[in-house]
Design a protein around this motif. Structure first.
Motif, PDB file in Angstrom:
ATOM      1  N   GLN A 105      22.586  61.337  70.702  1.00 50.89           N
ATOM      2  CA  GLN A 105      23.087  62.670  71.028  1.00 50.89           C
ATOM      3  C   GLN A 105      23.731  63.346  69.831  1.00 50.89           C
ATOM      4  OE1 GLN A 105      25.649  61.795  74.342  1.00 50.89           O
ATOM      5  NE2 GLN A 105      23.960  60.963  75.570  1.00 50.89           N
ATOM      6  N   VAL A 106      24.553  62.627  69.076  1.00 46.56           N
ATOM      7  CA  VAL A 106      25.200  63.224  67.904  1.00 46.56           C
ATOM      8  C   VAL A 106      24.162  63.579  66.845  1.00 46.56           C
ATOM      9  CG1 VAL A 106      26.814  62.781  66.007  1.00 46.56           C
ATOM     10  CG2 VAL A 106      27.404  62.079  68.327  1.00 46.56           C
ATOM     11  N   LEU A 107      23.183  62.708  66.627  1.00 46.34           N
ATOM     12  CA  LEU A 107      22.141  62.999  65.643  1.00 46.34           C
ATOM     13  C   LEU A 107      21.358  64.251  66.028  1.00 46.34           C
ATOM     14  CD1 LEU A 107      20.528  62.193  63.125  1.00 46.34           C
ATOM     15  CD2 LEU A 107      19.122  60.731  64.592  1.00 46.34           C
ATOM     16  N   LEU A 108      21.026  64.393  67.291  1.00 43.15           N
ATOM     17  CA  LEU A 108      20.274  65.574  67.730  1.00 43.15           C
ATOM     18  C   LEU A 108      21.110  66.845  67.586  1.00 43.15           C
ATOM     19  CD1 LEU A 108      18.548  64.139  70.922  1.00 43.15           C
ATOM     20  CD2 LEU A 108      17.431  64.845  68.810  1.00 43.15           C
ATOM     21  N   VAL A 109      22.388  66.770  67.890  1.00 42.12           N
ATOM     22  CA  VAL A 109      23.248  67.951  67.732  1.00 42.12           C
ATOM     23  C   VAL A 109      23.369  68.320  66.260  1.00 42.12           C
ATOM     24  CG1 VAL A 109      25.602  68.799  68.027  1.00 42.12           C
ATOM     25  CG2 VAL A 109      24.508  67.535  69.872  1.00 42.12           C
ATOM     26  N   LEU A 110      23.474  67.339  65.387  1.00 44.56           N
ATOM     27  CA  LEU A 110      23.544  67.617  63.952  1.00 44.56           C
ATOM     28  C   LEU A 110      22.247  68.241  63.453  1.00 44.56           C
ATOM     29  CD1 LEU A 110      25.346  64.376  62.728  1.00 44.56           C
ATOM     30  CD2 LEU A 110      26.304  66.683  62.781  1.00 44.56           C
ATOM     31  N   LEU A 111      21.116  67.741  63.918  1.00 49.03           N
ATOM     32  CA  LEU A 111      19.840  68.317  63.503  1.00 49.03           C
ATOM     33  C   LEU A 111      19.642  69.711  64.088  1.00 49.03           C
ATOM     34  CD1 LEU A 111      17.516  65.207  63.944  1.00 49.03           C
ATOM     35  CD2 LEU A 111      18.408  66.121  61.814  1.00 49.03           C
ATOM     36  N   ASN A 112      20.267  69.983  65.214  1.00 46.98           N
ATOM     37  CA  ASN A 112      20.120  71.284  65.860  1.00 46.98           C
ATOM     38  C   ASN A 112      20.881  72.382  65.138  1.00 46.98           C
ATOM     39  OD1 ASN A 112      19.128  72.788  68.289  1.00 46.98           O
ATOM     40  ND2 ASN A 112      21.316  73.098  68.602  1.00 46.98           N
ATOM     41  N   ASP A 126      28.357  78.365  63.720  1.00 42.88           N
ATOM     42  CA  ASP A 126      29.097  77.181  64.160  1.00 42.88           C
ATOM     43  C   ASP A 126      29.803  76.583  62.948  1.00 42.88           C
ATOM     44  OD1 ASP A 126      30.123  75.036  65.459  1.00 42.88           O
ATOM     45  OD2 ASP A 126      28.231  73.969  65.709  1.00 42.88           O
ATOM     46  N   ARG A 127      31.073  76.874  62.802  1.00 42.31           N
ATOM     47  CA  ARG A 127      31.816  76.433  61.619  1.00 42.31           C
ATOM     48  C   ARG A 127      31.995  74.923  61.589  1.00 42.31           C
ATOM     49  NH1 ARG A 127      33.800  81.207  63.397  1.00 42.31           N
ATOM     50  NH2 ARG A 127      33.948  82.908  61.879  1.00 42.31           N
ATOM     51  N   TRP A 128      32.177  74.313  62.750  1.00 39.38           N
ATOM     52  CA  TRP A 128      32.321  72.860  62.793  1.00 39.38           C
ATOM     53  C   TRP A 128      31.043  72.172  62.310  1.00 39.38           C
ATOM     54  CZ3 TRP A 128      37.017  70.702  63.946  1.00 39.38           C
ATOM     55  CH2 TRP A 128      37.958  71.504  64.589  1.00 39.38           C
ATOM     56  N   GLY A 129      29.895  72.677  62.751  1.00 41.78           N
ATOM     57  CA  GLY A 129      28.634  72.097  62.301  1.00 41.78           C
ATOM     58  C   GLY A 129      28.411  72.298  60.818  1.00 41.78           C
ATOM     59  N   ALA A 130      28.815  73.468  60.293  1.00 39.66           N
ATOM     60  CA  ALA A 130      28.666  73.715  58.861  1.00 39.66           C
ATOM     61  C   ALA A 130      29.541  72.777  58.051  1.00 39.66           C
ATOM     62  CB  ALA A 130      29.009  75.170  58.545  1.00 39.66           C
ATOM     63  N   ALA A 131      30.765  72.518  58.518  1.00 35.43           N
ATOM     64  CA  ALA A 131      31.659  71.605  57.801  1.00 35.43           C
ATOM     65  C   ALA A 131      31.133  70.179  57.823  1.00 35.43           C
ATOM     66  CB  ALA A 131      33.058  71.666  58.417  1.00 35.43           C
ATOM     67  N   LEU A 132      30.607  69.755  58.948  1.00 32.61           N
ATOM     68  CA  LEU A 132      30.082  68.390  59.049  1.00 32.61           C
ATOM     69  C   LEU A 132      28.756  68.251  58.307  1.00 32.61           C
ATOM     70  CD1 LEU A 132      30.692  65.663  60.262  1.00 32.61           C
ATOM     71  CD2 LEU A 132      29.546  66.362  62.349  1.00 32.61           C
ATOM     72  N   GLY A 133      27.948  69.318  58.303  1.00 31.09           N
ATOM     73  CA  GLY A 133      26.653  69.246  57.635  1.00 31.09           C
ATOM     74  C   GLY A 133      26.735  69.289  56.130  1.00 31.09           C
ATOM     75  N   SER A 134      27.863  69.737  55.579  1.00 36.68           N
ATOM     76  CA  SER A 134      28.007  69.812  54.125  1.00 36.68           C
ATOM     77  C   SER A 134      28.931  68.742  53.564  1.00 36.68           C
ATOM     78  CB  SER A 134      28.541  71.204  53.740  1.00 36.68           C
ATOM     79  OG  SER A 134      29.807  71.441  54.357  1.00 36.68           O
ATOM     80  N   HIS A 135      29.353  67.781  54.376  1.00 33.56           N
ATOM     81  CA  HIS A 135      30.267  66.743  53.900  1.00 33.56           C
ATOM     82  C   HIS A 135      29.550  65.752  52.998  1.00 33.56           C
ATOM     83  CE1 HIS A 135      33.195  63.399  54.137  1.00 33.56           C
ATOM     84  NE2 HIS A 135      34.064  64.365  54.322  1.00 33.56           N
TER      85      HIS A 135
END
Length: 869
Positions: A365-372, A312-321
């Motif tokens: 919901q956003v926090l759970l998706v980020l942690l997922n 998931d490239r979007w999650g990787a970009a948001l998780g490394s910001h």
């Protein structure tokens, strides 16, 4: 539709996007999409169907629209003094355009458009306006660029972008400062961020815009860190100092303070959250959070197999910001500060308006998706201590291999690392107390008539499971220092209320998993002995007893109400009761009878001999009875009475059924009194049919405190744990045989109960003979049980065995699917059901007949969506 004279987008403009190439130099045309006249017209033109056609016929126009919108958003969110009222409206319009565009882009599981247009390098945004305008840009890493000649002279390279001709490209010029040129060093190549990364960065910065999503009094400033890099900070009247704080958080940018502060001592409390923000600020936060949720929704449009393996490239970009720690604690603080000033439900509903509730639900919901999200490109993991994470050490460079080449490592998910690093008791207590409060508020809003009840209980249960699974300190602190019954009561309430609803099957399983995890802790089991006051509005028989009775009654009701899912549900429910049984000091008559009802259910020939795994349920119930008799005989006379009254069930269980007897000789009776001590010990320590025994034993005190016994923990593997999937393997071809029956009968631990029955039944006959041959009084039988000692009658107490949950890939994948089911059902306007592949979707007929005697009954579809669906 709006006229072109007013600056709004028209149908002709949409037709032009579909039929011809529109160059990016036509600023007047592209400005219509977020201009003053486009607030309402843009949604009539940019509907999902139109954007799908645009992506197929003119993908370059869609890319230009997203690029121009992103550039406009970057300029607006980078204003150091905050945007004006008109600029705030433009920011919201840009966010909504990106939300709808990214939604359509993510619907393609092959990612054709994404890989061709969004994940290739693009030129950086334009340079900052002159200082006279008081505006500065914030780059994609979260740092603000200072305007003016001083910044250009102090930096090694200044990037300027100028628009070129209609092909959409830009020319990049590099300016090297005099000092670097004198040393003869080579200029650094500017790394151009991809458009998708810039979209994520712009949305992150949109969460922290004064007057839009922050307090208008917050002023953005720029400081230099130890490495000389420019970092974004904030100056706020409530902030003690600007700049990064613990965990790498920028305190002045936080929506609300709280959990990011580490108290000096374990007993020191956290600061009290301030008053809630303005209505329009919460509303704008919800809009931006929905945009982030859509950006992270890629797994929703993939098959379960692809969702588990695709990056998931979007999650990787948001998780490394760089702003990830600030985003994380802003979301978590908003959730934990959602508290009522009093216990009154109506005071609660009047204190917090609906928009605040929507913000908490979106934040959950956003926090759970980020942690997922589990990371991006495969790279070796770097281990960091909690102190390093608290100090903000999140982006340590990878170590080099012996060959001199850089070792690839897995891109870390900052949100998950911060989640695991929260180990201070005050932090965990606040999170636990807030989630329990939210669950109680959801329970109370469903118990009375409320027009707009709270509906975030499913998100709370998933977050609790994440804490139990990812944070090792959470379980220990809540069972030792918190009241676990505050969680147990709403959990049992929602288990009971959704027992007949197939669309809530995922919620039912999540509650069972939480109970399974907690039941492995001795302190939780002991807490069940506290008296229950009957405060829950549940359709249960009236009883006077403990929370253990409430647990047993609820579990029994769930099992018998979910007949079609009996096999998959029964294993988890019985395992929970089994883990708690050695520590229950008393049981009421009603709960004792319900346990015997379950035993009668699983020992009926049609069920017992219907599948190879079914005898394991009878064995698990026998272990429950053995634990209660061996360790809590004096406190459970009602259970012993119920066992004696149904003694035929136990005697029949050790016999070969008549339909298997035929002409074969009868089986040998099970050896009872003639067994040697060694044989009994081997029989006690034999493998359970439900879960294998794991030999890590430790001495613990027994419940009565009079002896010490060995405590062996049995770990439940992936195949033996209660599986979320309702369906079990088909057993239509299975046919019971005499050899098969004898194989599992030899494993049953019947010695304790059979000795009990052989000892008590003659006493009852003697008592009956003394009273004229008939003894029908329940009180009389209970008096015999209370005055009878079983010392020397029962075998030596067996070891206390606990079936502990072991994390596995099957459960992790199921919870991920369950989470996305919740997100989809709570936000149907953000996703198109025709493109969802992660789980099937079925419509529920609202006109189905409901059970008049069950106020919590809801229609059951023929086949429900996985998880909450």
């Amino acid at each position: 539709m709006g006229a072109s004279s007013s600056g709004g987008i028209t149908v002709e403009d949409g037709r032009r996007l579909l039929e011809s190439h529109v160059p990016n130099t036509e600023e007047k045309f592209w400005g219509k999409f977020w201009g003053p006249g486009a607030r309402s017209d843009v949604w009539l033109v940019l509907d999902p169907q139109f954007l799908r056609a645009l992506m197929l016929r003119r993908p370059e126009n869609l890319k230009t629209l997203m690029k121009k919108t992103t550039l406009q958003l970057e300029c607006l969110v980078g204003l150091s003094k905050g945007p004006s009222s008109e600029e705030r409206l433009e920011i919201i319009a840009c966010v909504q355009i990106l939300t709808r565009c990214v939604q359509v882009v993510n619907e393609d599981p092959e990612e054709t458009f994404s890989l061709s247009y969004l994940w290739i390098p693009t030129p950086p945004p334009p340079s900052a306006p002159p200082p006279s305008e008081g505006k500065g840009l914030v780059n994609e890493s979260g740092a603000e660029q200072k305007p003016g000649p001083e910044t250009a002279e102090s930096k090694a390279t200044e990037i300027k972008a100028s628009a070129a001709s209609g092909d959409g490209e830009t020319k990049v010029e590099g300016k090297i400062d005099k000092e670097t040129e004198a040393k003869g060093s080579k200029p650094k190549k500017s790394k151009e961020p991809v458009l998708a990364t810039r979209i994520v960065a712009a949305l992150c910065k949109a969460l922290f815009v004064p007057g839009l999503t922050l307090d208008p009094n917050t002023g953005l400033i720029v400081e230099s860190n130890d490495e000389g890099e420019l970092v974004l900070a904030a100056l706020h009247p409530a902030a003690g100092r600007p700049g990064p704080g613990p965990f790498g958080v920028l305190p002045g940018l936080l929506w609300e303070p709280g959990l990011e502060i580490i108290p000096a001592s374990k007993s020191a409390p956290l600061p009290t959250p301030p008053a809630q923000s303005a209505y329009h600020i919460d509303q704008n936060r919800v809009v931006v959070l929905h945009a982030l949720m859509v950006a992270l929704s890629g797994p929703l449009f993939r098959s379960p197999e692809d969702a588990a393996t695709t990056i998931d490239r979007w999650g990787a970009a948001l998780g490394s910001h760089r702003l990830a720690p600030t985003v994380y604690f802003s979301l978590l603080n908003v959730i934990t500060s959602y508290r009522t000033p009093s216990a009154s439900l109506y005071n609660f509903l009047t204190t917090f308006p609906r928009v605040r509730t929507e913000l908490v639900e979106a934040a959950l919901q956003v926090l759970l998706v980020l942690l997922n999200h589990r990371g991006g490109v495969p790279k070796p993991r770097i281990r960091r201590t909690p102190s390093e994470i608290q100090a903000g050490v999140m982006d340590a460079p990878p170590k080099e291999a012996k060959s001199g080449k850089k070792v690839k490592r897995k891109e870390p998910n900052k949100y998950l690392e911060l989640f695991k690093a929260m180990r201070h008791p005050s932090q965990i207590k606040r999170i636990y107390g807030s989630l329990c409060h939210l669950l109680k508020a959801c329970q109370e809003s469903r118990s009375v008539f409320v027009n707009d009840p709270l509906e975030c209980y499913q998100e709370c249960f998933v977050l609790l499971w994440k804490l139990l699974e990812e944070n090792p300190k959470f379980v220990k602190i809540i069972v030792e220092q918190c009241d676990v019954l505050e969680l147990l009561r709403p959990l049992l309430f929602f288990m009971f209320s959704c027992r007949n609803d197939a669309s809530k099957l995922g919620l039912l399983y999540s509650c069972v998993f939480i109970l399974l995890r907690l039941s492995g802790e001795r302190q939780f089991c002991v807490a069940l002995n506290e008296e229950y006051d009957g405060s829950l509005s549940m359709d249960l028989p009236t009883f006077k007893g403990t929370h253990a009775d409430l647990l047993i009654l609820t579990c029994q009701k769930v099992v018998v109400s979910s007949a079609e899912h009996l096999n998959s549900m029964l294993n988890g429910v019985l395992t929970v009761i089994f883990n708690c049984s050695p520590y229950l000091t008393s049981l009421a008559m009603i709960s004792s009878v319900k346990l015997l009802n379950l035993f009668e259910l699983v020992t009926k020939p049609k069920f017992l001999y219907g599948a190879p795994a079914n005898p394991s349920y009878a064995a698990l119930l026998l272990d429950i009875f053995n634990n209660l008799i061996q360790y809590q005989y004096s406190g459970c006379p009602d259970l012993v009475y119920a066992i004696v009254r149904r003694s035929k069930l136990f005697y029949d269980l050790v016999k070969i059924p008549s339909f298997l007897e035929r002409d074969e000789p009868k089986p040998k009776p099970i050896q009872m009194s003639g067994e040697s001590k060694k044989a009994r010990e081997e029989k006690v320590s034999a493998k359970s049919p439900v879960a294998p025994s794991d030999g890590n034993a430790a001495d613990i005190d027994s419940t009565e405190g009079k002896r010490k016994i060995l405590n062996g923990d049995r770990k439940v593997s992936a195949s033996q744990a209660p599986q979320p999937a309702a369906a079990v393997p088909s057993e239509e071809s299975f046919k019971a045989s005499k050899e098969w029956v004898q194989s599992w009968q030899r494993e049953l631990r019947m010695e304790t109960i059979l000795r009990l029955l052989d000892f008590l039944i003659p006493k009852f006959h003697i008592k009956a003979a003394a009273q004229g041959g008939v003894l029908t009084s329940t009180d009389g039988l209970l008096e015999v049980i209370r005055t009878t000692t079983l010392v020397g009658v029962l075998p030596a107490p067996h070891q206390i065995v606990v079936n502990k949950y072991v994390p596995n890939a099957v459960t992790t994948s199921w919870f991920s699917t369950f989470l996305w089911g919740i997100v989809y059902l709570r936000n149907p306007h953000l996703f198109s059901r025709d493109f969802v592949q992660l789980f099937p979707i079925y419509d529920v007929d609202e006109d189905e007949d409901l059970e008049d005697d069950d106020p919590y009954y809801s229609p059951t579809p023929q086949s429900g969506i996985p998880s909450e669906s």
